[in-house]
Design a protein around this motif. Structure first.
Motif, mmCIF file in Angstrom:
data_model
loop_
_atom_site.group_PDB
_atom_site.id
_atom_site.type_symbol
_atom_site.label_atom_id
_atom_site.label_comp_id
_atom_site.label_asym_id
_atom_site.label_seq_id
_atom_site.Cartn_x
_atom_site.Cartn_y
_atom_site.Cartn_z
ATOM 1 N N LEU A 95 -20.155 -9.283 -14.879
ATOM 2 C CA LEU A 95 -20.626 -8.025 -15.438
ATOM 3 C C LEU A 95 -22.027 -7.733 -14.925
ATOM 4 O O LEU A 95 -22.948 -8.515 -15.140
ATOM 5 C CB LEU A 95 -20.642 -8.082 -16.969
ATOM 6 C CG LEU A 95 -21.233 -6.872 -17.676
ATOM 7 C CD1 LEU A 95 -20.334 -5.659 -17.459
ATOM 8 C CD2 LEU A 95 -21.410 -7.150 -19.143
ATOM 9 N N PHE A 96 -22.183 -6.626 -14.223
ATOM 10 C CA PHE A 96 -23.486 -6.131 -13.818
ATOM 11 C C PHE A 96 -23.927 -5.086 -14.826
ATOM 12 O O PHE A 96 -23.111 -4.297 -15.308
ATOM 13 C CB PHE A 96 -23.424 -5.443 -12.448
ATOM 14 C CG PHE A 96 -23.548 -6.361 -11.276
ATOM 15 C CD1 PHE A 96 -24.777 -6.867 -10.890
ATOM 16 C CD2 PHE A 96 -22.441 -6.709 -10.534
ATOM 17 C CE1 PHE A 96 -24.901 -7.704 -9.806
ATOM 18 C CE2 PHE A 96 -22.539 -7.544 -9.443
ATOM 19 C CZ PHE A 96 -23.778 -8.040 -9.083
ATOM 20 N N GLU A 97 -25.209 -5.055 -15.138
ATOM 21 C CA GLU A 97 -25.761 -3.926 -15.872
ATOM 22 C C GLU A 97 -25.747 -2.739 -14.897
ATOM 23 O O GLU A 97 -25.373 -2.883 -13.737
ATOM 24 C CB GLU A 97 -27.192 -4.236 -16.318
ATOM 25 C CG GLU A 97 -27.296 -5.420 -17.253
ATOM 26 C CD GLU A 97 -26.631 -5.173 -18.595
ATOM 27 O OE1 GLU A 97 -26.636 -4.024 -19.069
ATOM 28 O OE2 GLU A 97 -26.100 -6.146 -19.154
ATOM 29 N N SER A 98 -26.161 -1.572 -15.343
ATOM 30 C CA SER A 98 -26.113 -0.404 -14.468
ATOM 31 C C SER A 98 -26.912 -0.655 -13.186
ATOM 32 O O SER A 98 -27.926 -1.349 -13.197
ATOM 33 C CB SER A 98 -26.658 0.831 -15.194
ATOM 34 O OG SER A 98 -28.004 0.630 -15.529
ATOM 35 N N ILE A 99 -26.417 -0.114 -12.103
ATOM 36 C CA ILE A 99 -27.041 -0.291 -10.791
ATOM 37 C C ILE A 99 -27.807 0.983 -10.456
ATOM 38 O O ILE A 99 -27.285 2.087 -10.576
ATOM 39 C CB ILE A 99 -25.974 -0.576 -9.710
ATOM 40 C CG1 ILE A 99 -25.264 -1.889 -10.030
ATOM 41 C CG2 ILE A 99 -26.603 -0.623 -8.327
ATOM 42 C CD1 ILE A 99 -24.094 -2.199 -9.109
#
Length: 101
Positions: free
Chosen positions: A61-65
Motif C-alpha cells: 500500500l502506497f500513500e498518495s503519490i
C-alpha cells in the motif's frame, strides 16, 4: 570555407534549432499529462502491485503519490506485510531530508 560547407553548416544549425524547439513543445504538451498519470489511482495501484511482487509481499500500500520533479515522484508512505524471503514487513514513512549545512 567553401560555399557548400557554409550551406551545410547553416542547414545543420537550422535542423538543430528546429529539434530543440520541437523538444520544448513536446515537453510543454506532455508534462501536465505525466503529472495526471503519476498521481492517478490506477498508476498507484500498478506501483503497489509491482513493488509487492518485486519485494516478495502478497500486497502493498502506497500513500498518495505526488509528482515532485520532472522525473521524480514521492509518496507519504509505504506499507506491506506477510513478506516471503528476506523481508516480512515494511513500513516506510516519507524520508526526512537532513538539514543542509
Amino acid at each position: 570555407m567553401t560555399r557548400f560547407t557554409t550551406h551545410k553548416a547553416w542547414l545543420l544549425l537550422g535542423v538543430g534549432v528546429a529539434l530543440i524547439i520541437l523538444l520544448v513543445c513536446a515537453f510543454a504538451f506532455l508534462n501536465p499529462r505525466l503529472t495526471t498519470l503519476a498521481e492517478s489511482d490506477k498508476f498507484r495501484a500498478e506501483m503497489e502491485k509491482e513493488t509487492a511482487k518485486g519485494l516478495h509481499f502478497p500486497n502493498a500500500l502506497f500513500e498518495s503519490i505526488k509528482r515532485s520533479g520532472t522525473w521524480t515522484a514521492e509518496s507519504a508512505g509505504f506499507r506491506a506485510d506477510g513478506g516471503r524471503k528476506a523481508l516480512h514487513s515494511l513500513q516506510a514513512p516519507l524520508a526526512c531530508h537532513p538539514p543542509s549545512a
